[in-house]
Design a protein around this motif. Structure first.
Motif, PDB file in Angstrom:
ATOM      1  N   LEU A 298      28.805   0.611 -33.202  1.00  0.00           N
ATOM      2  CA  LEU A 298      28.389  -0.794 -33.083  1.00  0.00           C
ATOM      3  C   LEU A 298      27.854  -1.081 -31.692  1.00  0.00           C
ATOM      4  O   LEU A 298      28.290  -0.481 -30.713  1.00  0.00           O
ATOM      5  CB  LEU A 298      29.522  -1.744 -33.436  1.00  0.00           C
ATOM      6  N   ASP A 299      26.887  -1.962 -31.670  1.00  0.00           N
ATOM      7  CA  ASP A 299      26.180  -2.241 -30.419  1.00  0.00           C
ATOM      8  C   ASP A 299      26.020  -3.758 -30.297  1.00  0.00           C
ATOM      9  O   ASP A 299      25.649  -4.435 -31.265  1.00  0.00           O
ATOM     10  CB  ASP A 299      24.810  -1.556 -30.500  1.00  0.00           C
ATOM     11  N   LEU A 300      26.345  -4.307 -29.120  1.00  0.00           N
ATOM     12  CA  LEU A 300      26.239  -5.762 -28.943  1.00  0.00           C
ATOM     13  C   LEU A 300      24.760  -6.170 -28.953  1.00  0.00           C
ATOM     14  O   LEU A 300      23.908  -5.445 -28.433  1.00  0.00           O
ATOM     15  CB  LEU A 300      26.895  -6.190 -27.631  1.00  0.00           C
ATOM     16  N   ASP A 301      24.496  -7.351 -29.530  1.00  0.00           N
ATOM     17  CA  ASP A 301      23.105  -7.805 -29.642  1.00  0.00           C
ATOM     18  C   ASP A 301      22.673  -8.565 -28.391  1.00  0.00           C
ATOM     19  O   ASP A 301      23.454  -9.356 -27.829  1.00  0.00           O
ATOM     20  CB  ASP A 301      22.964  -8.726 -30.871  1.00  0.00           C
ATOM     21  N   TRP A 302      21.470  -8.345 -27.991  1.00  0.00           N
ATOM     22  CA  TRP A 302      20.847  -9.064 -26.869  1.00  0.00           C
ATOM     23  C   TRP A 302      21.734  -9.046 -25.618  1.00  0.00           C
ATOM     24  O   TRP A 302      21.825 -10.023 -24.896  1.00  0.00           O
ATOM     25  CB  TRP A 302      20.550 -10.531 -27.244  1.00  0.00           C
ATOM     26  N   PHE A 303      22.357  -7.964 -25.377  1.00  0.00           N
ATOM     27  CA  PHE A 303      23.311  -7.918 -24.252  1.00  0.00           C
ATOM     28  C   PHE A 303      22.588  -7.999 -22.906  1.00  0.00           C
ATOM     29  O   PHE A 303      23.102  -8.564 -21.934  1.00  0.00           O
ATOM     30  CB  PHE A 303      24.149  -6.628 -24.344  1.00  0.00           C
ATOM     31  N   LYS A 304      21.389  -7.452 -22.867  1.00  0.00           N
ATOM     32  CA  LYS A 304      20.615  -7.489 -21.614  1.00  0.00           C
ATOM     33  C   LYS A 304      20.385  -8.945 -21.191  1.00  0.00           C
ATOM     34  O   LYS A 304      20.478  -9.281 -20.008  1.00  0.00           O
ATOM     35  CB  LYS A 304      19.281  -6.761 -21.817  1.00  0.00           C
ATOM     36  N   GLN A 305      20.157  -9.802 -22.214  1.00  0.00           N
ATOM     37  CA  GLN A 305      19.923 -11.231 -21.910  1.00  0.00           C
ATOM     38  C   GLN A 305      21.159 -11.877 -21.297  1.00  0.00           C
ATOM     39  O   GLN A 305      21.060 -12.742 -20.435  1.00  0.00           O
ATOM     40  CB  GLN A 305      19.541 -11.974 -23.187  1.00  0.00           C
ATOM     41  N   ILE A 306      22.338 -11.456 -21.780  1.00  0.00           N
ATOM     42  CA  ILE A 306      23.586 -12.014 -21.221  1.00  0.00           C
ATOM     43  C   ILE A 306      23.673 -11.654 -19.743  1.00  0.00           C
ATOM     44  O   ILE A 306      23.955 -12.509 -18.898  1.00  0.00           O
ATOM     45  CB  ILE A 306      24.815 -11.475 -22.001  1.00  0.00           C
ATOM     46  N   ASN A 307      23.391 -10.392 -19.455  1.00  0.00           N
ATOM     47  CA  ASN A 307      23.395  -9.943 -18.046  1.00  0.00           C
ATOM     48  C   ASN A 307      22.364 -10.722 -17.235  1.00  0.00           C
ATOM     49  O   ASN A 307      22.659 -11.197 -16.126  1.00  0.00           O
ATOM     50  CB  ASN A 307      23.038  -8.456 -17.965  1.00  0.00           C
ATOM     51  N   ASP A 308      21.166 -10.811 -17.800  1.00  0.00           N
ATOM     52  CA  ASP A 308      20.071 -11.465 -17.060  1.00  0.00           C
ATOM     53  C   ASP A 308      20.340 -12.951 -16.849  1.00  0.00           C
ATOM     54  O   ASP A 308      20.099 -13.507 -15.773  1.00  0.00           O
ATOM     55  CB  ASP A 308      18.736 -11.280 -17.802  1.00  0.00           C
ATOM     56  N   VAL A 382      28.911 -13.963 -29.067  1.00  0.00           N
ATOM     57  CA  VAL A 382      28.157 -12.707 -29.010  1.00  0.00           C
ATOM     58  C   VAL A 382      28.217 -12.076 -30.404  1.00  0.00           C
ATOM     59  O   VAL A 382      29.236 -12.190 -31.087  1.00  0.00           O
ATOM     60  CB  VAL A 382      28.817 -11.734 -28.002  1.00  0.00           C
ATOM     61  N   THR A 383      27.141 -11.459 -30.798  1.00  0.00           N
ATOM     62  CA  THR A 383      27.182 -10.754 -32.092  1.00  0.00           C
ATOM     63  C   THR A 383      26.972  -9.257 -31.873  1.00  0.00           C
ATOM     64  O   THR A 383      26.573  -8.841 -30.797  1.00  0.00           O
ATOM     65  CB  THR A 383      26.089 -11.277 -33.049  1.00  0.00           C
ATOM     66  N   ALA A 384      27.232  -8.509 -32.930  1.00  0.00           N
ATOM     67  CA  ALA A 384      27.051  -7.047 -32.825  1.00  0.00           C
ATOM     68  C   ALA A 384      26.433  -6.516 -34.116  1.00  0.00           C
ATOM     69  O   ALA A 384      26.628  -7.089 -35.195  1.00  0.00           O
ATOM     70  CB  ALA A 384      28.391  -6.374 -32.583  1.00  0.00           C
ATOM     71  N   SER A 385      25.703  -5.422 -33.992  1.00  0.00           N
ATOM     72  CA  SER A 385      25.126  -4.752 -35.170  1.00  0.00           C
ATOM     73  C   SER A 385      25.888  -3.451 -35.405  1.00  0.00           C
ATOM     74  O   SER A 385      26.318  -2.801 -34.446  1.00  0.00           O
ATOM     75  CB  SER A 385      23.655  -4.424 -34.925  1.00  0.00           C
ATOM     76  N   PHE A 386      26.007  -3.101 -36.689  1.00  0.00           N
ATOM     77  CA  PHE A 386      26.837  -1.951 -37.057  1.00  0.00           C
ATOM     78  C   PHE A 386      26.063  -0.925 -37.876  1.00  0.00           C
ATOM     79  O   PHE A 386      25.329  -1.298 -38.791  1.00  0.00           O
ATOM     80  CB  PHE A 386      28.013  -2.412 -37.936  1.00  0.00           C
ATOM     81  N   GLY A 387      26.274   0.348 -37.553  1.00  0.00           N
ATOM     82  CA  GLY A 387      25.792   1.437 -38.406  1.00  0.00           C
ATOM     83  C   GLY A 387      27.004   2.215 -38.878  1.00  0.00           C
ATOM     84  O   GLY A 387      27.886   2.536 -38.068  1.00  0.00           O
ATOM     85  N   LEU A 388      27.058   2.479 -40.194  1.00  0.00           N
ATOM     86  CA  LEU A 388      28.268   3.117 -40.724  1.00  0.00           C
ATOM     87  C   LEU A 388      27.918   4.319 -41.593  1.00  0.00           C
ATOM     88  O   LEU A 388      26.913   4.293 -42.309  1.00  0.00           O
ATOM     89  CB  LEU A 388      29.030   2.078 -41.544  1.00  0.00           C
ATOM     90  N   LEU A 453      22.528   2.035 -37.486  1.00  0.00           N
ATOM     91  CA  LEU A 453      22.631   0.966 -36.484  1.00  0.00           C
ATOM     92  C   LEU A 453      21.224   0.482 -36.097  1.00  0.00           C
ATOM     93  O   LEU A 453      20.965  -0.727 -35.985  1.00  0.00           O
ATOM     94  CB  LEU A 453      23.377   1.498 -35.254  1.00  0.00           C
ATOM     95  N   TYR A 454      20.336   1.424 -35.937  1.00  0.00           N
ATOM     96  CA  TYR A 454      18.948   1.096 -35.594  1.00  0.00           C
ATOM     97  C   TYR A 454      18.343   0.220 -36.695  1.00  0.00           C
ATOM     98  O   TYR A 454      17.649  -0.769 -36.439  1.00  0.00           O
ATOM     99  CB  TYR A 454      18.158   2.405 -35.444  1.00  0.00           C
ATOM    100  N   GLU A 455      18.660   0.591 -37.934  1.00  0.00           N
ATOM    101  CA  GLU A 455      18.161  -0.180 -39.079  1.00  0.00           C
ATOM    102  C   GLU A 455      18.738  -1.604 -39.055  1.00  0.00           C
ATOM    103  O   GLU A 455      18.031  -2.578 -39.335  1.00  0.00           O
ATOM    104  CB  GLU A 455      18.560   0.554 -40.373  1.00  0.00           C
ATOM    105  N   ALA A 456      20.023  -1.720 -38.680  1.00  0.00           N
ATOM    106  CA  ALA A 456      20.658  -3.046 -38.603  1.00  0.00           C
ATOM    107  C   ALA A 456      19.957  -3.912 -37.557  1.00  0.00           C
ATOM    108  O   ALA A 456      19.746  -5.112 -37.767  1.00  0.00           O
ATOM    109  CB  ALA A 456      22.140  -2.897 -38.267  1.00  0.00           C
ATOM    110  N   LYS A 457      19.608  -3.295 -36.430  1.00  0.00           N
ATOM    111  CA  LYS A 457      18.882  -4.036 -35.384  1.00  0.00           C
ATOM    112  C   LYS A 457      17.520  -4.465 -35.941  1.00  0.00           C
ATOM    113  O   LYS A 457      17.082  -5.604 -35.754  1.00  0.00           O
ATOM    114  CB  LYS A 457      18.670  -3.145 -34.149  1.00  0.00           C
ATOM    115  N   HIS A 458      16.894  -3.527 -36.641  1.00  0.00           N
ATOM    116  CA  HIS A 458      15.558  -3.762 -37.183  1.00  0.00           C
ATOM    117  C   HIS A 458      15.571  -4.889 -38.210  1.00  0.00           C
ATOM    118  O   HIS A 458      14.642  -5.689 -38.299  1.00  0.00           O
ATOM    119  CB  HIS A 458      15.074  -2.447 -37.809  1.00  0.00           C
TER     120      HIS A 458
END
Ligand SMILES: Nc1nc2c(ncn2[C@@H]2O[C@H](COP(=O)(O)OP(=O)(O)OP(=O)(O)O)[C@@H](O)[C@H]2O)c(=O)[nH]1
Length: 485
Positions: A298-308, A382-388, A453-458
């Motif tokens: 799992l990967d957090l969504d738009w995390f770079k924006q949170i940092n920025d 914060v949301t997250a995307s999952f690949g399983l 996971l990539y597909e979930a982001k897509h």
């Protein structure tokens, strides 16, 4: 936090000790024993060489069995030392400088004890306990205690032996080599004993100490006085044992700290990637015949924006809180690790695909519903995307079977007829211990979960995508981890 040099040195030493393989530690212990035994061996050589001069004082027949015994013990431990200088991949020297220093210091100590003080069972006993315990410390503490009790039992047996008519070789007796000299020089322990024995000899017939009179003396002595040997040595031995015990406790703490640092992610306190992968391999190797294993990335969504937008500290806080949500939402059986920056790996042993999907969906909701409350900022989520991906036991069996066939073919092709059976056996036992799975299987599982996971982001993020379903849709249900997709 200020860290002193001594603290760093202490951590380094304890880390080195515990990174050592058990075989190397056993070899070091063996080397200590070889050093001591070889000095005894040379002492016997000296007595044998001087036997004409020593004949009056020494029962030379006792020397041979003793010498033989010492030689066997020495050879036995010498074989154990062999593993010390080479690691399993042959040419790397595994002894580090501090270990060589330890061995040299101990050798110097034992040489001084034997050369200067003369052979005394008390000194030799204590030095043996010390040397062996030093080695034992590097193996396991329970051996140190066993060794201590064994030593006491041996001393008791030696003390009681004359009462049962048993004559043991007496090495201290071998030190009586000179008549008293008219010398005002400093006398060593060895020389004083020689002088005492020479004086005592006057009390015997022909001014000669012989074995019969010695045995008579032993039997007439009160058990209480004979056992002074034991109770004088005991406090010393206990002191040594407690010193080592204290050292072991310190090293244990240090070991725990070292392992914690090696396996844990500093920021989130989750297990790190290295440890997560190690546990995943173990889970794969120990999974039962009819159990499925699910892997979730799992990967957090738009995390770079949170940092920025809010700064790196807020980003760190988000990672910490999401990690806590992960730990609270999953069972203890799940292996959770921080796989990368804002990416987490969850391995769920004995979890079928449908259950894994339910767990992942619930986890996604928990993360999305968690409100980040940061001082000075408006609350946010914060949301997250999952690949399983779920590796079913049927697919695992197929992979294992295919892999076994390939490995056997390769082994047969590579080996000459002479060594074929051994090589095949080795390959088979290695495969058996890995549950007959290829070594890159973990990476393959993760890479497939990553594609999902990539597909979930897509597909728009904040969702769970199953690689099993993805490929079932694409390939009408046919799928294999080791098939090109
Ligand atoms: N605060 C903080 N940021 C980190 C840490 N590790 C990685 N990052 C940041 O995480 C961000 C990841 O950004 P991207 O890979 O573009 O991913 P994203 O913005 O989440 O976009 P998507 O994954 O596509 O939703 C980068 O800006 C990294 O600097 C960390 O330990 N702390």
């Amino acid at each position: 936090m200020a860290v002193s040099i001594s603290h760093l040195g202490y951590n380094k030493i304890s880390q080195m000790i515990f990174e050592w393989q058990a075989a190397d530690r056993t070899s070091l212990m063996a080397l200590f024993i070889v050093l001591e035994v070889s000095l005894h061996w040379f002492w016997c050589l000296y007595v044998w060489w001087q036997q004409d001069a020593l004949n009056t004082y020494v029962n030379i027949h006792y020397l041979y069995p003793l010498w033989l015994g010492i030689s066997f013990v020495g050879l036995f431990f010498l074989c154990m030392v062999k593993g010390l200088f080479h690691s399993s991949n042959d040419n790397d020297i595994v002894l580090s400088r501090w270990q060589i220093a330890l061995v040299l210091v101990y050798t110097a100590y034992i040489s001084t004890v034997i050369v200067m003080i003369g052979y005394s069972s008390l000194f030799a006993g204590v030095s043996l306990v010390g040397g062996a315990m030093l080695g034992m410390m590097l193996i396991k503490r329970r051996y140190a205690w066993r060794m201590f009790w064994l030593h006491i039992i041996l001393m008791l047996l030696a003390i009681m032996s004359p009462y049962f008519g048993i004559s043991l070789p007496n090495l201290r007796q071998l030190t009586v080599i000179h008549p008293m000299l008219e010398s005002h020089n400093y006398l060593t322990y060895n020389e004083i004993m020689a002088a005492e024995n020479a004086v005592a000899a006057l009390a015997f017939e022909n001014n000669v100490l012989n074995w019969d009179s010695i045995s008579e003396l032993q039997r007439s002595s009160a058990f209480f006085w004979r056992s002074t040997h034991l109770y004088l040595a005991l406090p010393k031995a206990i002191f040594i044992v407690y010193m080592f015990r204290a050292l072991l406790l310190v090293l244990d703490d240090s070991r725990f700290e070292t392992l914690r640092h090696a396996n844990q992610d500093e920021l989130t306190q989750l297990k790190n990637r290295r440890y997560g992968l190690k546990k995943m391999k173990y889970a794969l190797a120990t999974v039962r015949e009819y159990q499925d294993l699910s892997v979730m990335l799992l990967d957090l969504d738009w995390f770079k924006q949170i940092n920025d937008n809010y700064g790196h500290d807020v980003g760190d806080q988000v990672l910490i809180e999401i990690s806590q949500t992960l730990s609270q939402s999953l069972t203890d059986e799940s292996i959770i690790s921080r796989y990368g920056g804002e990416e987490f790996l969850v391995v769920m042993p004995d979890t079928k695909h449908d259950s894994a999907m339910v767990i992942a969906e619930q986890l996604r909701l928990n993360i999305a519903e968690h409100v980040m409350k940061i001082e000075g900022l408006a609350d946010f989520n914060v949301t997250a995307s999952f690949g399983l991906y779920t590796l079913t036991h049927e697919e695992r069996d197929c992979i294992a079977q295919g892999y076994k066939t390939i490995t056997q073919q390769k082994t047969v092709a590579r080996t000459s007829p002479l060594i074929k059976p051994i090589a095949t056996q080795r390959a088979e036992s290695k495969i058996a211990s890995m549950q007959k799975l290829p070594s890159d299987i973990c990476q393959r599982l993760i890479s497939i979960a990553d594609k999902a996971l990539y597909e979930a982001k897509h597909r728009g993020r904040n969702q769970v995508v199953s690689a099993n379903e993805m490929w079932a849709e694409k390939e009408g249900g046919k799928q294999s981890l080791y098939k090109s997709r």
